[in-house]
Design an enzyme around this catalytic site. Structure first.
Site, PDB file in Angstrom:
ATOM      1  N   TYR A  52       0.947  -1.296   0.001  1.00 44.84           N
ATOM      2  CA  TYR A  52      -0.036   0.056   0.012  1.00 44.84           C
ATOM      3  C   TYR A  52       0.862   1.218  -0.093  1.00 44.84           C
ATOM      4  O   TYR A  52       0.482   2.498   0.364  1.00 44.84           O
ATOM      5  CB  TYR A  52      -0.965  -0.133   1.156  1.00 44.84           C
ATOM      6  CG  TYR A  52      -1.938  -1.272   1.189  1.00 44.84           C
ATOM      7  CD1 TYR A  52      -3.252  -1.037   0.554  1.00 44.84           C
ATOM      8  CD2 TYR A  52      -1.628  -2.605   1.743  1.00 44.84           C
ATOM      9  CE1 TYR A  52      -4.002  -2.020   0.653  1.00 44.84           C
ATOM     10  CE2 TYR A  52      -2.231  -3.468   1.526  1.00 44.84           C
ATOM     11  CZ  TYR A  52      -3.670  -3.274   1.021  1.00 44.84           C
ATOM     12  OH  TYR A  52      -4.633  -4.386   0.951  1.00 44.84           O
ATOM     13  N   GLY A 170     -10.568  -8.980   6.999  1.00 43.32           N
ATOM     14  CA  GLY A 170     -10.547  -8.063   5.896  1.00 43.32           C
ATOM     15  C   GLY A 170      -9.708  -8.349   4.542  1.00 43.32           C
ATOM     16  O   GLY A 170      -9.110  -7.547   3.883  1.00 43.32           O
ATOM     17  N   ARG A 208      -9.680 -15.461   1.582  1.00 46.49           N
ATOM     18  CA  ARG A 208     -10.556 -15.873   0.338  1.00 46.49           C
ATOM     19  C   ARG A 208     -10.777 -17.284   0.211  1.00 46.49           C
ATOM     20  O   ARG A 208      -9.821 -18.058   0.658  1.00 46.49           O
ATOM     21  CB  ARG A 208     -10.143 -15.189  -0.811  1.00 46.49           C
ATOM     22  CG  ARG A 208     -10.536 -13.832  -1.053  1.00 46.49           C
ATOM     23  CD  ARG A 208     -10.214 -13.173  -2.309  1.00 46.49           C
ATOM     24  NE  ARG A 208     -10.084 -11.681  -2.634  1.00 46.49           N
ATOM     25  CZ  ARG A 208     -11.513 -11.042  -2.893  1.00 46.49           C
ATOM     26  NH1 ARG A 208     -12.568 -11.657  -3.075  1.00 46.49           N
ATOM     27  NH2 ARG A 208     -11.550  -9.807  -2.829  1.00 46.49           N
TER      28      ARG A 208
HETATM   29  C1  LIG Z   1      -6.830  -5.383   2.801  1.00 47.46           C
HETATM   30  S1  LIG Z   1      -6.279  -4.498   3.834  1.00 47.46           S
HETATM   31  C2  LIG Z   1      -7.574  -4.521   5.127  1.00 47.46           C
HETATM   32  C3  LIG Z   1      -7.610  -3.698   6.330  1.00 47.46           C
HETATM   33  C4  LIG Z   1      -8.566  -3.791   7.212  1.00 47.46           C
HETATM   34  N1  LIG Z   1      -8.709  -4.886   7.931  1.00 47.46           N
HETATM   35  C5  LIG Z   1      -9.964  -3.580   6.599  1.00 47.46           C
HETATM   36  O1  LIG Z   1     -10.601  -4.606   6.379  1.00 47.46           O
HETATM   37  O2  LIG Z   1     -10.390  -2.533   5.680  1.00 47.46           O
HETATM   38  C6  LIG Z   1      -4.846  -5.330   4.500  1.00 47.46           C
HETATM   39  C7  LIG Z   1      -3.988  -4.647   5.538  1.00 47.46           C
HETATM   40  O3  LIG Z   1      -3.064  -5.578   5.821  1.00 47.46           O
HETATM   41  C8  LIG Z   1      -1.803  -5.023   6.234  1.00 47.46           C
HETATM   42  N2  LIG Z   1      -0.563  -5.505   6.133  1.00 47.46           N
HETATM   43  C9  LIG Z   1      -0.092  -6.532   5.221  1.00 47.46           C
HETATM   44  N3  LIG Z   1       0.687  -7.157   5.545  1.00 47.46           N
HETATM   45  C10 LIG Z   1       1.314  -6.728   6.759  1.00 47.46           C
HETATM   46  C11 LIG Z   1       2.154  -7.130   7.649  1.00 47.46           C
HETATM   47  N4  LIG Z   1       3.125  -8.164   7.556  1.00 47.46           N
HETATM   48  N5  LIG Z   1       2.042  -6.802   9.011  1.00 47.46           N
HETATM   49  C12 LIG Z   1       1.174  -5.728   9.512  1.00 47.46           C
HETATM   50  N6  LIG Z   1       0.297  -5.349   8.318  1.00 47.46           N
HETATM   51  C13 LIG Z   1       0.119  -5.984   7.177  1.00 47.46           C
HETATM   52  C14 LIG Z   1      -1.787  -3.790   5.003  1.00 47.46           C
HETATM   53  O4  LIG Z   1      -0.782  -2.660   5.303  1.00 47.46           O
HETATM   54  C15 LIG Z   1      -3.196  -3.536   5.045  1.00 47.46           C
HETATM   55  O5  LIG Z   1      -3.364  -2.382   5.662  1.00 47.46           O
END
Ligand SMILES: C[S@@+](CC[C@H](N)C(=O)[O-])C[C@H]1O[C@@H](n2cnc3c(N)ncnc32)[C@H](O)[C@@H]1O
Length: 316
Positions: A52, A170, A208
């Protein structure tokens, strides 16, 4: 004559030495990068890649997921009931993103600590916290940047004996890819989640229905988490390495008025049975591992878009 030839020879020799040195330096410079090894999993070059980081998905995220209240209506009752019936009060949201679920839980009266690896996503959660800082639950809302590979160390100071529940919802966990071909980083991350759950507490984690995506080659555009009417298209690509599905790339195209926003997110295609086994191994001795399809009992949904695992850590 001999002196002249000798001089020419020396000049030529010097030229060759300088040319060789320059060439070697040019060769060596990029190689220096490739042999760089970080000493920490938290360094993005070697560890977590923030998908992101360009801010594109973060910017349209709220539009993408649609009206926050109607999004969470899809699972608010399920989640709140599940948490309350297990006596949960304090929750760690390990993928809070822009904060949608954390906010819903704060409004329901839970105490929430929210983390995420992406400052571009966290920016929106922090903004909301600031705007609602006069509400006591929002004033107490802790938001920090952390990543799953180092989670336990990152948030040790916030543990207080462990959280009643850790949640990773999410469609987030699949962002952690399998860089070594043996799922070691995903296992490391789930171990960290487990360490943050107190004995008798819960882990709620989803992915998913990649079994179905593998079978059909397509991703359903409508789902429990994204109900925005702006979503226009999701293109699915699957990368196979040695006949094994290794990476699913989704190219999102979202129209917002006259603009079309495009962003790409990549995921590891977790197979239900393999994921279940990883959880069972890490939560050894668990008495309860429930799996839901789109937040409904599996018997009530034929082909869910998401699987949600609710695992209870054994009491010590
Ligand atoms: C698809 S978004 C979902 C955010 C929220 N839970 C929602 O449903 O709107 C996935 C989130 O996971 C975080 N993420 C991915 N890999 C990560 C990691 N290794 N450590 C912490 N956060 C992580 C991303 O930065 C992102 O904000």
């Amino acid at each position: 004559m001999f002196a002249q030839n000798f001089l020419k020879f020396v000049v030529l020799l010097l030229f060759l030495i300088v040319a060789n040195l320059t060439e070697n330096r040019e060769l060596r410079m990029p190689q220096a990068d490739t042999v760089f090894q970080s000493r920490s999993d938290g360094i993005s070059a070697e560890g977590v890649r923030d998908q992101y980081a360009d801010g594109k998905a973060a910017k349209v995220w709220e539009i993408f997921i649609g009206d926050k209240k109607s999004r969470t209506e899809n699972y608010r009752n399920f989640l709140v009931e599940k948490l309350r019936e297990n006596g949960v009060r304090r929750i760690l949201d390990v993928a809070c993103g822009t904060g949608v679920d954390s906010i819903m839980l704060l409004e329901e009266g839970f105490e929430v600590v929210s983390i995420d690896a992406s400052d571009k996503m966290l920016k929106y959660a922090l903004k909301e916290r600031w705007n609602r800082r006069k509400e006591p639950s929002f004033d107490k809302w802790v938001i920090e940047e952390a990543n799953w590979l180092t989670l336990y160390d990152d948030i040790k100071h916030l543990l207080n004996g462990g959280f009643d529940a850790v949640m990773c919802l999410g469609n987030s966990f699949a962002h952690l890819l399998d860089n070594f071909g043996d799922q070691r980083e995903q296992i490391q991350a789930i171990r960290n989640f487990e360490k943050c759950v107190k004995p008798g507490g819960l882990l709620l984690i989803d992915h998913r229905n990649y079994d179905n995506i593998m079978d059909t080659g397509a991703t359903p555009a409508k789902c429990i988490y994204y109900n925005s009417s702006h979503t226009t298209d999701i293109k699915t690509s699957v990368l196979y390495v040695a006949s094994k599905p290794t990476l699913v790339t989704l190219d999102y195209q979202i129209s917002t008025g006259n603009d079309v926003s495009e962003f790409r997110l990549s995921y590891y295609p977790h197979k239900l049975r393999v994921f279940e086994e990883i959880l069972r191994t890490i939560f050894r001795g668990t008495k309860s591992h429930e799996i839901y399809g789109d937040f409904k009992p599996l018997t009530g949904v034929s082909n869910p878009a998401f699987y949600i695992h609710v695992v209870k850590k054994a009491s010590s």
